[in-house]
Write an enzyme that holds these catalytic residues in place. Sequence first.
Site, mmCIF file in Angstrom:
data_model
loop_
_atom_site.group_PDB
_atom_site.id
_atom_site.type_symbol
_atom_site.label_atom_id
_atom_site.label_comp_id
_atom_site.label_asym_id
_atom_site.label_seq_id
_atom_site.Cartn_x
_atom_site.Cartn_y
_atom_site.Cartn_z
ATOM 1 N N THR A 176 0.884 -1.176 0.000
ATOM 2 C CA THR A 176 0.000 0.000 0.000
ATOM 3 C C THR A 176 0.909 1.210 0.000
ATOM 4 O OG1 THR A 176 -1.868 -1.007 1.194
ATOM 5 C CG2 THR A 176 -1.572 1.312 1.552
ATOM 6 N N ASP A 207 -9.034 -2.032 4.225
ATOM 7 C CA ASP A 207 -9.098 -0.942 5.209
ATOM 8 C C ASP A 207 -8.766 0.416 4.610
ATOM 9 O OD1 ASP A 207 -6.453 -1.983 4.761
ATOM 10 O OD2 ASP A 207 -5.764 -0.657 6.356
ATOM 11 N N THR A 227 -0.706 0.063 6.647
ATOM 12 C CA THR A 227 -0.455 -0.959 5.633
ATOM 13 C C THR A 227 -0.401 -2.314 6.326
ATOM 14 O OG1 THR A 227 1.181 -1.883 4.108
ATOM 15 C CG2 THR A 227 2.031 -0.395 5.793
ATOM 16 N N GLY A 228 -0.968 -3.323 5.666
ATOM 17 C CA GLY A 228 -0.989 -4.658 6.252
ATOM 18 C C GLY A 228 -2.347 -5.276 6.029
ATOM 19 N N GLY A 230 -5.704 -5.756 5.807
ATOM 20 C CA GLY A 230 -6.711 -4.732 6.072
ATOM 21 C C GLY A 230 -7.861 -5.171 6.965
HETATM 22 N N1 ASP Z 1 -4.014 -2.698 3.756
HETATM 23 C C1 ASP Z 1 -4.116 -3.155 2.400
HETATM 24 C C2 ASP Z 1 -5.394 -3.920 2.243
HETATM 25 O O1 ASP Z 1 -5.705 -4.739 3.083
HETATM 26 C C3 ASP Z 1 -3.001 -4.020 1.949
HETATM 27 C C4 ASP Z 1 -1.628 -3.725 2.480
HETATM 28 O O2 ASP Z 1 -1.336 -2.665 2.958
HETATM 29 O O3 ASP Z 1 -0.786 -4.579 2.414
HETATM 30 O O4 ASP Z 1 -6.040 -3.748 1.244
#
Ligand code: ASP
Length: 316
Positions: A176, A207, A227-228, A230
């Site tokens: 992200t 998210d 980020t992560g 979501g």
């Molecule tokens: N947060 C993002 C999502 O879940 C993906 C990411 O940041 O890795 O869409």
Amino acid sequence: MGKIALAIHGGCGVMAKLDLTEEEWAASRVDLGRALKAGWEVLSKGGSALDAVQAAVVVMEDSPHFNAGYGAALNTDGKHELDASIMDGRTLEAGAVTLVSRIRNPIKAARKIMEKGDAILLGGPAADEFARKAGLDMVEPDYFTTPRRIKALAAMKAHAAAGTAAKASESEKHGTVGAVALDGEGHLAAATSTGGYNNKPDGRIGDTPIIGAGTYARDGACAVSGTGKGEYFMRYAVGHEVGARISYLGESLEKAAAKVIQEDLKKHNIGAGLVAVGADGSITAPYNTDGMFRGWVTPEGEFFVGTHGEIFQIQP
Ligand code: ASP
């Protein structure tokens, strides 16, 4: 003019150091530096935090190194469904798009929705159409596709078939981009944009377009971009949670963000990270993965970028 500050991330889906050449890592750091410069130029000329976070995110959306805009993840059907949002900490106004596939810079569409001041979140073809009517640059969906994302989708499908999805590398999974800023008037803003995660179900919304989860800004508290995985950012309302800990518990920005990333989210064994800036210009960038594309400019105007443990000071 008061203190100004800026922080960005290009996602916690970073490959292991040995998976890319030193030149490739350096190229991603150059683009982080370009994003910081775009945001800092706005802030240092007395511009708003809102304009600064948008400018920084646009640079990362246009870069193939990060999972947003050009170079975004592909879903399980091999399609792009992009999400983005922006929030003004001064007024608590916000705008977001989800499941869009034709807007070159989804963050610009989020901003237009915010400015229109009616709906906060528009989705799918209607959101694409809103952006087209607003005069934004439109592209064919395959504009966003890069060889790296095709490879990542194939890798995730292989993991899914073998039942080893949990073992996939963070970069195969997700990524992200985001930015947070404090401007000279003391206002905060946050912006986030993503392709979601590779091999995500068709129609899945993360998210990033959810205000209070992946993006949050409130003057006097903080601005946060996450980020992560979501789904967990939504369950913990991460952006709002960091702000609430500061406002209600009186925690420092660093302590509040570390609690959420290193304790609340870490126990679910999911990759997660965020960047946040406080009302006093303090900056934090915690992550629980091997690395996170990230960078910040201190109120003194010093630029820093990093992908793993090492932090590089750069000349803008
Ligand atoms: N947060 C993002 C999502 O879940 C993906 C990411 O940041 O890795 O869409």
